[in-house]
Design a protein around this motif. Structure first.
Motif, mmCIF file in Angstrom:
data_model
loop_
_atom_site.group_PDB
_atom_site.id
_atom_site.type_symbol
_atom_site.label_atom_id
_atom_site.label_comp_id
_atom_site.label_asym_id
_atom_site.label_seq_id
_atom_site.Cartn_x
_atom_site.Cartn_y
_atom_site.Cartn_z
ATOM 1 N N SER A 9 0.862 -1.074 -0.108
ATOM 2 C CA SER A 9 0.060 -0.006 -0.010
ATOM 3 C C SER A 9 0.979 1.232 -0.018
ATOM 4 O O SER A 9 1.988 1.069 0.456
ATOM 5 C CB SER A 9 -0.897 0.004 1.345
ATOM 6 N N ALA A 10 0.414 2.361 -0.293
ATOM 7 C CA ALA A 10 1.065 3.342 -0.476
ATOM 8 C C ALA A 10 1.422 4.207 0.930
ATOM 9 O O ALA A 10 2.545 4.977 1.166
ATOM 10 C CB ALA A 10 0.187 4.688 -1.075
ATOM 11 N N SER A 11 0.921 3.382 1.715
ATOM 12 C CA SER A 11 1.402 3.995 3.172
ATOM 13 C C SER A 11 1.982 2.785 3.987
ATOM 14 O O SER A 11 1.174 1.853 4.482
ATOM 15 C CB SER A 11 0.113 4.271 4.210
ATOM 16 N N PRO A 12 3.623 2.757 3.867
ATOM 17 C CA PRO A 12 4.000 1.705 4.514
ATOM 18 C C PRO A 12 3.790 1.278 5.921
ATOM 19 O O PRO A 12 3.520 1.936 6.635
ATOM 20 C CB PRO A 12 5.567 2.081 4.479
ATOM 21 N N SER A 13 3.860 -0.130 6.119
ATOM 22 C CA SER A 13 3.533 -0.366 7.510
ATOM 23 C C SER A 13 4.748 -0.497 8.449
ATOM 24 O O SER A 13 5.780 -0.399 7.913
ATOM 25 C CB SER A 13 2.976 -1.919 7.695
ATOM 26 N N PRO A 14 4.612 -0.035 9.865
ATOM 27 C CA PRO A 14 5.703 -0.244 10.606
ATOM 28 C C PRO A 14 6.631 -1.352 10.485
ATOM 29 O O PRO A 14 6.120 -2.829 9.930
ATOM 30 C CB PRO A 14 5.101 -0.321 11.939
ATOM 31 N N GLY B 215 14.668 -11.887 17.706
ATOM 32 C CA GLY B 215 15.048 -13.285 16.874
ATOM 33 C C GLY B 215 14.399 -13.249 15.452
ATOM 34 O O GLY B 215 14.379 -14.443 14.954
ATOM 35 N N SER B 216 13.437 -12.267 14.997
ATOM 36 C CA SER B 216 13.144 -12.554 13.677
ATOM 37 C C SER B 216 13.164 -11.167 12.905
ATOM 38 O O SER B 216 13.936 -10.231 13.269
ATOM 39 C CB SER B 216 11.397 -12.602 13.809
ATOM 40 N N ARG B 217 13.102 -11.345 11.421
ATOM 41 C CA ARG B 217 13.600 -10.095 10.575
ATOM 42 C C ARG B 217 12.256 -9.270 10.579
ATOM 43 O O ARG B 217 11.192 -9.575 10.462
ATOM 44 C CB ARG B 217 13.870 -10.793 9.162
ATOM 45 N N PRO B 218 12.794 -8.073 10.299
ATOM 46 C CA PRO B 218 11.566 -6.990 10.077
ATOM 47 C C PRO B 218 10.885 -7.226 8.772
ATOM 48 O O PRO B 218 11.316 -7.639 7.898
ATOM 49 C CB PRO B 218 12.354 -5.624 10.215
ATOM 50 N N LYS B 219 9.666 -6.783 9.027
ATOM 51 C CA LYS B 219 8.683 -6.907 7.805
ATOM 52 C C LYS B 219 9.127 -5.406 7.175
ATOM 53 O O LYS B 219 8.978 -4.293 7.641
ATOM 54 C CB LYS B 219 7.384 -6.934 8.318
ATOM 55 N N ILE B 220 8.986 -5.787 5.894
ATOM 56 C CA ILE B 220 9.369 -4.551 4.626
ATOM 57 C C ILE B 220 8.158 -4.306 3.954
ATOM 58 O O ILE B 220 7.542 -5.336 3.501
ATOM 59 C CB ILE B 220 10.461 -5.012 3.830
ATOM 60 N N SER B 221 7.789 -3.119 3.877
ATOM 61 C CA SER B 221 6.458 -2.966 3.122
ATOM 62 C C SER B 221 6.739 -1.450 2.418
ATOM 63 O O SER B 221 7.200 -0.594 3.182
ATOM 64 C CB SER B 221 5.100 -2.759 3.918
ATOM 65 N N LEU B 222 6.462 -1.612 1.244
ATOM 66 C CA LEU B 222 6.944 -0.230 0.477
ATOM 67 C C LEU B 222 5.757 0.288 -0.576
ATOM 68 O O LEU B 222 4.543 -0.348 -0.929
ATOM 69 C CB LEU B 222 7.859 -0.870 -0.694
ATOM 70 N N MET C 219 12.118 1.945 2.307
ATOM 71 C CA MET C 219 11.113 2.004 3.251
ATOM 72 C C MET C 219 11.177 3.175 4.385
ATOM 73 O O MET C 219 10.139 3.704 4.704
ATOM 74 C CB MET C 219 10.601 0.563 4.089
ATOM 75 N N ALA C 220 12.346 3.119 4.948
ATOM 76 C CA ALA C 220 12.735 4.302 5.839
ATOM 77 C C ALA C 220 12.429 5.714 5.181
ATOM 78 O O ALA C 220 11.947 6.506 5.827
ATOM 79 C CB ALA C 220 13.905 4.058 6.255
ATOM 80 N N ILE C 221 12.769 5.996 3.794
ATOM 81 C CA ILE C 221 12.733 7.108 3.307
ATOM 82 C C ILE C 221 10.825 7.170 3.134
ATOM 83 O O ILE C 221 10.647 8.576 3.269
ATOM 84 C CB ILE C 221 13.391 7.009 1.937
ATOM 85 N N ALA C 222 10.267 6.418 2.770
ATOM 86 C CA ALA C 222 8.906 6.295 2.687
ATOM 87 C C ALA C 222 8.185 6.665 3.935
ATOM 88 O O ALA C 222 7.170 7.531 4.055
ATOM 89 C CB ALA C 222 8.342 4.875 1.962
ATOM 90 N N LYS C 223 8.558 5.897 4.935
ATOM 91 C CA LYS C 223 7.765 6.332 6.403
ATOM 92 C C LYS C 223 8.650 7.628 6.685
ATOM 93 O O LYS C 223 8.129 8.116 7.883
ATOM 94 C CB LYS C 223 8.411 5.405 7.115
ATOM 95 N N GLN C 224 9.668 8.391 6.283
ATOM 96 C CA GLN C 224 10.129 9.799 6.637
ATOM 97 C C GLN C 224 10.871 9.451 8.186
ATOM 98 O O GLN C 224 10.779 10.132 9.240
ATOM 99 C CB GLN C 224 8.986 10.606 6.653
ATOM 100 N N ASP C 225 11.537 8.338 8.244
ATOM 101 C CA ASP C 225 11.944 7.797 9.449
ATOM 102 C C ASP C 225 13.481 7.583 9.472
ATOM 103 O O ASP C 225 13.834 6.494 9.049
ATOM 104 C CB ASP C 225 11.331 6.600 10.075
ATOM 105 N N PRO C 226 14.478 8.343 9.797
ATOM 106 C CA PRO C 226 15.887 8.287 9.558
ATOM 107 C C PRO C 226 16.375 6.997 10.812
ATOM 108 O O PRO C 226 17.416 6.603 10.490
ATOM 109 C CB PRO C 226 16.382 9.596 9.843
ATOM 110 N N GLN D 160 17.630 11.304 6.192
ATOM 111 C CA GLN D 160 17.192 12.482 6.684
ATOM 112 C C GLN D 160 17.499 13.618 5.668
ATOM 113 O O GLN D 160 16.432 14.382 5.577
ATOM 114 C CB GLN D 160 18.598 13.090 7.649
ATOM 115 N N GLU D 161 18.273 13.344 4.328
ATOM 116 C CA GLU D 161 17.932 14.421 3.274
ATOM 117 C C GLU D 161 16.912 14.383 2.791
ATOM 118 O O GLU D 161 15.940 15.302 2.511
ATOM 119 C CB GLU D 161 19.149 14.025 2.206
ATOM 120 N N PHE D 162 15.973 13.149 2.607
ATOM 121 C CA PHE D 162 14.811 12.983 2.088
ATOM 122 C C PHE D 162 13.721 13.728 3.078
ATOM 123 O O PHE D 162 12.849 14.256 2.472
ATOM 124 C CB PHE D 162 14.333 11.701 1.917
ATOM 125 N N VAL D 163 13.673 13.454 4.312
ATOM 126 C CA VAL D 163 12.842 13.857 5.417
ATOM 127 C C VAL D 163 12.971 15.453 5.181
ATOM 128 O O VAL D 163 11.807 16.154 5.314
ATOM 129 C CB VAL D 163 13.287 13.194 6.883
#
Length: 219
Positions: free
Chosen positions: A48-53, A59-66, A100-107, A129-132
Motif C-alpha cells: 500500500s501507499a502507506s508503508p506499515s511499521p 529473533g526475527s527479521r523486520p517486515k518490509i512494506s513499500l 522503506m525508511a525514506i517512505a516512512k520519513q524515519d531516519p 534525513q536528506e529526504f525527510v
C-alpha cells in the motif's frame, strides 16, 4: 565489496554523499543530474501507499512494506554457495529497508539498522534525513546488476554491484510531483561494501561506498 582492488581504490564517496537529494529550496525546483535515488530491494514487491511499521521482533527479521510505485529488478544470480547467496539476500533486504525508511520519513527506522551497522548505518541515516528534510521519497523502478560477492578468509564478505537509476526519481510528498530527470552516465552507480555475519546469522553491511558514472555500470 569486490575482488577488484583497483575498483575499490577508485571508490572515494560514501553512499550518503554520492546519493544525496538535490538541495532544492521548494517542491517545484528541479533535481540535480545525479538522479538521486537510494538503493531498494526485492523483485517487484508491491504494498500500500502507506508503508506499515517495521519493528524487528526478537529473533526475527523486520517486515518490509513499500509503496506500490517503488519497484525493483534484481538481476543478481544465485551462486549455489549458501553463504554467498545469503550475503546477496541480506544486502537486498538492506536496500529495500532504506527505501522503506525514506517512505516512512524515519531516519532511525529499525529495519534498515537490522541489516547495517557502523559507517554504513550512519551513512544511510544521513541519506534518509536528506529526504525527510525535503519532504520527499523515492519512486519508480531501480535495477541492480553486475554483482560480485566474495567470502574472505576473515569471515567477512565483500560485495560490488551496479545500480541503474534511469527510471527512479524523487517524489515530493506535499505536491505529489515526481521530478523526472534526463538519463546521463551518472544515472548508473557502482557500490562496494563489506558485510559481516552477526550472532543472529544476518549478514549486516558495515561499510558501503559508491561512485556515479562508473564505466563498470554503463549500459
Amino acid at each position: 565489496m569486490n575482488r577488484r582492488p583497483t575498483l575499490l581504490a577508485a571508490l572515494t564517496l560514501t553512499a550518503a554523499a554520492a546519493l544525496t537529494l538535490s538541495a532544492c529550496g521548494s517542491d517545484d525546483s528541479s533535481k540535480s543530474k545525479d538522479n538521486d535515488k537510494i538503493a531498494g530491494a526485492d523483485t517487484g514487491d508491491k504494498a500500500s501507499a502507506s508503508p506499515s511499521p517495521s519493528e524487528p521482533e526478537s529473533g526475527s527479521r523486520p517486515k518490509i512494506s513499500l509503496p506500490s510505485d517503488v519497484t525493483y529488478e534484481f538481476e543478481w544470480k544465485k551462486t549455489g554457495d549458501a553463504q554467498k547467496d545469503a550475503v546477496l539476500s541480506d544486502a537486498e533486504q538492506r536496500i529495500k529497508a532504506v527505501d522503506m525508511a525514506i517512505a516512512k520519513q524515519d531516519p532511525l527506522d529499525k529495519a534498515y539498522r537490522f541489516y547495517s551497522e557502523g559507517a554504513a548505518a550512519a551513512g544511510s541515516e544521513k541519506y534518509i534525513q536528506e529526504f525527510v528534510d525535503h519532504k520527499a521519497r523515492t519512486t519508480g523502478l531501480t535495477r541492480y546488476y553486475n554483482e560480485t560477492v566474495t567470502i574472505k578468509d576473515d569471515g567477512t564478505a565483500s560485495l560490488v554491484y551496479c545500480e541503474d537509476q534511469s527510471k527512479a526519481f524523487n517524489k515530493f510528498l506535499k505536491t505529489g510531483k515526481t521530478d523526472v530527470t534526463p538519463v546521463t552516465k551518472d544515472s548508473y552507480v557502482v557500490y562496494a561494501g563489506t558485510l559481516r555475519k552477526n550472532d543472529s546469522g544476518v549478514w549486516v553491511t558495515e561499510r558501503l561506498i559508491s561512485q556515479r558514472g562508473s564505466a563498470k555500470c554503463q549500459p
